[in-house]
Structures are given as structure tokens and as C-alpha cells.
Design an enzyme around this catalytic site. Structure first.
Site, short mmCIF file in Angstrom:
data_model
loop_
_atom_site.label_atom_id
_atom_site.label_comp_id
_atom_site.label_asym_id
_atom_site.label_seq_id
_atom_site.Cartn_x
_atom_site.Cartn_y
_atom_site.Cartn_z
N ARG A 268 -11.62 5.44 -3.16
CA ARG A 268 -11.02 6.30 -4.17
C ARG A 268 -11.67 6.04 -5.52
NH1 ARG A 268 -9.07 9.45 -7.49
NH2 ARG A 268 -6.86 10.01 -7.68
N ILE A 337 0.05 1.58 -5.37
CA ILE A 337 -1.38 1.66 -5.69
C ILE A 337 -1.99 2.96 -5.17
CG2 ILE A 337 -3.65 0.65 -5.14
CD1 ILE A 337 -2.28 -2.12 -5.28
N GLU A 363 18.11 -10.25 12.84
CA GLU A 363 18.13 -11.69 13.13
C GLU A 363 18.72 -12.49 11.96
OE1 GLU A 363 17.64 -11.62 16.00
OE2 GLU A 363 16.09 -10.15 16.38
#
Length: 379
Positions: A268, A337, A363
Site C-alpha cells: 500500500r 492500520i 475456558e
């Protein structure tokens, strides 16, 4: 990802086997199973072919008898591909722990005789009124002759609708609260078992999560694990064993988000330069990587203590808490981001962030883990 040279050659072999399986079987279909919320039967069958369908099963009962570190390495790889599928593939381990802890020779033969050939197990502890407080279980098991008759409802049971056998926690003496809790092996084909509401979840959507009802379900007295009243102790020891494995799932999810983010910033461009050239982005990536590596090491430490036969309950809670928090932090950072793309369902990190949240919840919530840790510190 580079080979982990802290692992033995045998552990590295299983890591590569799981990585190859994830690449070939999980990654290509993870998005589809997430979108449809379907149970991944083809993957469950395929993992049997490579012998990783019941990793906890000892060799004496036909399993691979893998140590906890190896199992955690495999689970990280599966979760790198999909947190929901990893949760499904780890279900046999969770349901096996009570049998390994308290099972007789005959009980182990019975239980692993169902799971090792390809069956599925489910751990049935949670109830509508008993989540973090296992002592509030209202399911009861009444002794009648040489049988126990079980009545009650369990909820949020992983793989419950698909299970061939359950480990059911029920009170044999409600007046004793958690000291009256007992654990039983209950095969799915026994009368009086019904599957209720199926949960439609934010994340881990390929994992089956349901309500299971027991109405006058009879099991032989020989299906009682340990003694009457041992259930709470068995449940707590089971969760100690399971929490670092949840940590491994969290690490796999976080690692996947970090790698997706790295690939994105390399390609990018902004102002004619790749985002990777921006020092602010570099610092954020560095912090993400530090968190992932630290979480993995905490998981590894807890399991090394376990394998050495040393106390590890505090470290187990630490591993689960740290890794679950890291998974949420890293996936959220990856979404931020990557901006609008990260928030889009066309992006993998959107799914990773949804999957990450459960690692702070199941859990034992991370808040409960902090209570466990503090109790150890203040003894």
C-alpha cells in the site's frame, strides 16, 4: 514463518505437518465456513487421516500421545488458518482431559475407543446459571441402583450437536455446592439427550455451539469419573490444562493478523511511498510482533512446567490471559492500520478480529484468570 528451533525435531515435524494441513485444507475454505456458519465436516475427517484428531489420546489407546507443547504448536498452526476450525479440532482434547485426570483403565478404553477412530467429544460444564461459577451447576445426577439418572441443561457446549460422547458435570449432592459436583462419561446415543438452541456467534462461526438437555438420562455407575464430589477438582484441573491451548489459538490468530498487516503495508502506497516506510507504522508493527512472541513464550513456559510435573496453574492463567488480550490488541491494530479495507469483510483481518474475542472469554474469562493469578500471588 521460520522454523522454531526451541522445539525438538519431533515437535518441528508436527509443526510442519500442521502447517501443511492448514495451508491445504483450512485456509482455502475458512472464509466460506465463517460466512455460512457451517460445521467443517470435511476438515474433521481430513485431520483424522493425518492422526491429529485426538492428539491427547495415549499410545496405549491408539492415539499419538503427544505432549502438551507439541499440541500447542499444532493448535497455533490450525488457528492461524481459522480460529473456529481450530476450536473444533481442539474439542477432543478438552473433553479428554477429565478422562486422563481421573479415568480408570476401562473408562479410558471406552472414551478413546470412541474418539480415536474419528468420534467427537464435548465438555459439558457451563449452564445458564453457572458460567464462571462452576459451583452453581444445577444439573443433578441421582444414584438409582447401579446407575445415575441425570437431569439438567447445559449451554455454550462446543461441538455439542455433533458429539458422540460427553463429559457431563452434575451435582450428586446439591447441598454441598461445588463439593457435591461429579463428572460422568455420557454417550450421545443414551436416551433423554436432546440438542437445544444453537448459538449464532460473532466469531468462530464454523464451531458448533449449542444447548444440550438431559432428561432422565441413565448411565452406569461405572461411568462416574473418580469419586462422587471429585467433579469440581477435575473441572479445575481440566481448565488448567486447556487454558494454554486457548493461548495457542490466540497466538495463531494474532500471528495471522500481524502477517496480513505486514503484507498490506509493503504494498500500500501513500504519497508515492509504501506505508512500510513510515516510521510510525514500523513502531506499531514492532509492538505487535513483540506481543505475539511474548504471548507464545508465556504459553510455552506454562506447558513446559506442566510437562515437568511442576505447579503451573498460575502460569496457565497468565498464558491464557496474556495471549487472549494480545490477540484482541493485535487484530484491532491490524484493522486500524488497514483502515476501511481492514474493516471490510473482503479483508481477512476483519474475521480475525471477530475470532480473537472469544479467546478472552472461553475456558474462563480473562477477568476470572486475573482472580486466579492474584489468589496465587497472595497466598
Amino acid at each position: 514463518m521460520m522454523m522454531d528451533f526451541l522445539l525438538t525435531p519431533e515437535q518441528q515435524k508436527y509443526q510442519e505437518l500442521a502447517r501443511k494441513f492448514t495451508r491445504e485444507y483450512i485456509l482455502p475454505v475458512a472464509d466460506e465456513y465463517d460466512r455460512k456458519g457451517e460445521f467443517p465436516w470435511p476438515i474433521v475427517k481430513a485431520v483424522k487421516e493425518i492422526g491429529l484428531n485426538c492428539m491427547t489420546a495415549p499410545k496405549d489407546y491408539g492415539g499419538p500421545g503427544l505432549d502438551s507443547v507439541t499440541i500447542s504448536v499444532v493448535m497455533e498452526e490450525f488457528a492461524y488458518g481459522c480460529g473456529g476450525i481450530a476450536t473444533t479440532l481442539g474439542g477432543n482434547g478438552l473433553s479428554s482431559y477429565p478422562v486422563l485426570i481421573a479415568g480408570t483403565e476401562e473408562q479410558k478404553k471406552l472414551f478413546f475407543g470412541i474418539l480415536v477412530p474419528g468420534g467427537l467429544g464435548a465438555f459439558a460444564l457451563t449452564e445458564p446459571g453457572a458460567g464462571s461459577d462452576a459451583g452453581a451447576v444445577s444439573t443433578v445426577a441421582r444414584k438409582v441402583g447401579d446407575e445415575y439418572v441425570i437431569n439438567g441443561t447445559k449451554c455454550f457446549i462446543t461441538t455439542g450437536a455433533m458429539a458422540d460422547v460427553f463429559i457431563v458435570f452434575a451435582s450428586t449432592n446439591p447441598s454441598l455446592k461445588h463439593r457435591g459436583l461429579s463428572a460422568f462419561i455420557v454417550e450421545r446415543d443414551r436416551e433423554g439427550i436432546a440438542i437445544g438452541h444453537e448459538e449464532h456467534k460473532m466469531g468462530i462461526r464454523s464451531s458448533n455451539t449449542v444447548e444440550v438437555r438431559f432428561k432422565d438420562t441413565r448411565v452406569p455407575a461405572s461411568h462416574l469419573l473418580g469419586k462422587e464430589g471429585d467433579g469440581f477438582k477435575i473441572a479445575m484441573q481440566t481448565l488448567d490444562m486447556a487454558r494454554p491451548i486457548v493461548g495457542s489459538i490466540a497466538v495463531g490468530i494474532a500471528r495471522a493478523a500481524l502477517e496480513e498487516c505486514i503484507n498490506y503495508v509493503k504494498t500500500r502506497t501513500d504519497g508515492g511511498k509504501p506505508l512500510a516506510a513510515d516510521q510510525a507504522i514500523q513502531f506499531r508493527l514492532a509492538d505487535m510482533a513483540i506481543k505475539v512472541e511474548t504471548a507464545r513464550l508465556m504459553v510455552r513456559r506454562a506447558l513446559v512446567l506442566k510437562e515437568a510435573g511442576l505447579p503451573y496453574s498460575k502460569e496457565s492463567a497468565m498464558a491464557k490471559t496474556l495471549a487472549g488480550d494480545v490477540a484482541m490488541e493485535v487484530t484491532a491494530e491490524a484493522v486500524e492500520i488497514m483502515g476501511c479495507l481492514g474493516y471490510s469483510k473482503d479483508s481477512r483481518v476483519e474475521k480475525l478480529m471477530r475470532d480473537a474475542k472469544i479467546t478472552q472469554i472461553y475456558e474462563g474469562t480473562n477477568q476470572v484468570q486475573r482472580i486466579v493469578i492474584a489468589n496465587h500471588l497472595l497466598r
